[in-house]
Every structure is written in structure tokens, then in C-alpha cells.
Design a protein around this motif. Sequence first.
Motif, PDB file in Angstrom:
ATOM      1  N   THR A 105       0.797  -1.230   0.000  1.00 27.54           N
ATOM      2  CA  THR A 105       0.000   0.000   0.000  1.00 27.54           C
ATOM      3  C   THR A 105       0.828   1.278   0.000  1.00 27.54           C
ATOM      4  OG1 THR A 105      -0.111   0.257   2.417  1.00 27.54           O
ATOM      5  CG2 THR A 105      -1.714  -1.255   1.384  1.00 27.54           C
ATOM      6  N   ASN A 150     -10.227  -3.842   4.193  1.00 28.44           N
ATOM      7  CA  ASN A 150     -11.270  -3.051   3.525  1.00 28.44           C
ATOM      8  C   ASN A 150     -12.495  -2.886   4.426  1.00 28.44           C
ATOM      9  OD1 ASN A 150      -9.702  -2.891   1.153  1.00 28.44           O
ATOM     10  ND2 ASN A 150     -10.413  -4.901   0.502  1.00 28.44           N
ATOM     11  N   LYS A 174      -8.106   0.653   3.898  1.00 29.71           N
ATOM     12  CA  LYS A 174      -8.958   1.382   2.950  1.00 29.71           C
ATOM     13  C   LYS A 174      -9.154   2.817   3.405  1.00 29.71           C
ATOM     14  CE  LYS A 174     -13.694   1.487   1.192  1.00 29.71           C
ATOM     15  NZ  LYS A 174     -15.059   0.945   1.351  1.00 29.71           N
ATOM     16  N   LEU A 177      -6.146   4.840   2.795  1.00 29.57           N
ATOM     17  CA  LEU A 177      -5.908   5.008   1.357  1.00 29.57           C
ATOM     18  C   LEU A 177      -7.005   5.832   0.697  1.00 29.57           C
ATOM     19  CD1 LEU A 177      -4.737   1.367   0.532  1.00 29.57           C
ATOM     20  CD2 LEU A 177      -3.296   3.411   0.519  1.00 29.57           C
ATOM     21  N   LYS A 180      -9.605   3.714  -1.241  1.00 27.47           N
ATOM     22  CA  LYS A 180      -9.140   2.729  -2.219  1.00 27.47           C
ATOM     23  C   LYS A 180      -9.100   1.336  -1.594  1.00 27.47           C
ATOM     24  CE  LYS A 180      -5.184   1.550  -5.155  1.00 27.47           C
ATOM     25  NZ  LYS A 180      -3.793   1.917  -5.540  1.00 27.47           N
ATOM     26  N   TYR A 181      -9.653   0.369  -2.321  1.00 27.77           N
ATOM     27  CA  TYR A 181      -9.676  -1.001  -1.807  1.00 27.77           C
ATOM     28  C   TYR A 181      -8.316  -1.678  -1.936  1.00 27.77           C
ATOM     29  CZ  TYR A 181     -14.765  -1.151  -1.272  1.00 27.77           C
ATOM     30  OH  TYR A 181     -16.057  -0.934  -0.853  1.00 27.77           O
TER      31      TYR A 181
END
Length: 275
Positions: A105, A150, A174, A177, A180-181
Amino acid sequence: MIVRSIGKKLKTKLIGRQIYYYEELGSTQELAIYLAENNSEAVNGTAILAERQERGRGRINSKWISPSGGIWLSIILKPNMPANKSPLLKFIAALAVCDTIAQNTGLESKVKWPNDILINHKKVCGILLDIATKGSSIEYAVIGIGINANVNIRKILPYIPDHKGNDVSVTSLKNELSGKYVNRPSFLKLLFERLEHYYCYLEKEDLGGVVILDQIKDRLDILNAVVTIQQKDKTIEGLVVGLGLDGSLVLKKNDGSLIEVLSGDTRSRVIKQQH
């Protein structure tokens, strides 16, 4: 689907080569312990993976909320190492999780002693270790890893004691982010590979434990901070200066003396941090 996706390109010899996968399970840790004790087919490196847990367990038998979207797994290990090295197994899991988060990530994570992973001072992962010993040998170890990948944090918040408004102590990958998955099969594949790397290093190298502890020390969120450790019958305050060879937290007290708080003492927790 998630199991097939992991197995296609997995570069391990042990970890994740055998996976028990469930849509829903009471507890991956409970099942892993049962298999380790009763099923000869549960080989070294066997992973138990669930989409959801009904009775997910944290430290001191606290409840671990495990909704869909997370990574909830337990791994059975049969280490060829003396029992006095066993507390370090949770640290190889912590390093593997931190490595995987960074590589998958780009996020930076820290280790909250003794067994949590933080991103931006918020908990994203918890690690659990159960061990069975016989004399000076380890019969088996089960490492439980719960990652808010997530996960919708709003599903967790109602279960957090005294949570107020935006004062949230937990997060998910998630969430960090910006929505974002995370590709969970790719994440798990890398996690298994990093865990096997550290596991083999700890098992085979004479100085493996020292190297592991040095890397954990570099990632401690409270290194060089004054903390208060609350134990069952006393409170200890001091400056965090490092880790003992058994994974204990080494504190420097106001009088200059050093004291070690064992990481294996499940009654201990950091309750205050000052910078």
C-alpha cells in the motif's frame, strides 16, 4: 476464489501451503488450536482464513470485531526452536505485517508494544499468540492476525468503549488510502512470504532473535517516550529505551535504574504516552 488467487504464485514452502477457508467462523484461533492438537494433517504453516468471525479474540480474551472486508487468519507453526524463543514469534508476525503494508500500500506503520500495528497512531492490526510447550520445546504455536483491510470503520466504532465523535483509535487500510480497496489475495500472498522469511530466519540463525528485536525496536511507536504501564497490582512509569532479549519492554526510571516489563505478561498495557 481468494484461496485460488493466493496459491497461484505463492513463493513459500510452508506458510499458506495448506489453507482452511470459511465464509464465516466462530474464531480462526480456536479452530487452529483445535487442529494443532487433534489433526495430524494440520502441517507446519497451515493457515485458517475466514471472511467473518463471530467470536474473534484479542488479548486478555477481549472481543475482536471481525466484519466482512478484513483479513482474519490464524497460522499453525511447529517451530524447531527452544521454548524461550517463543515470545519472539509475535514479533516476526508484526514485522511481516509492517513489511506487507509498506510494499502493498505504500503506507508506513508502527508497532505498538506488545502486539498491535498502528498507522497514524490508530490501530489497524492486532496479533495474538498461543503456544503449547513440552519441557524446553515448543509443541506448536498459533499466530492470530487480524487486519482491518477493507473494513468499514463505522461498523466497528459502536463496539469501542468510550469512543467519542471523531476521536477514533482504529482505522483500516482502505480508510488510510482514502477509500481505495486493498487487493486482499495479493496482500495475503505477500504476508505469507514475509512471515516465512522471518520465521525461517528466527528458526535457523543463531542471532536471529537479536536481529528481529533490533528491527522491532526501530518500528516501536513509543521508543524514547515516557510511558506508564498499568499492571494488575502496580503502575510503572519510565522512558522506553529498548527491548530485552525476551521481547520485554526496557524502561529507564526517574532514578536511572532499568526495569524490564515482560511482553508475555498479558496483564500489561501502555496507557499513557508523552513526547
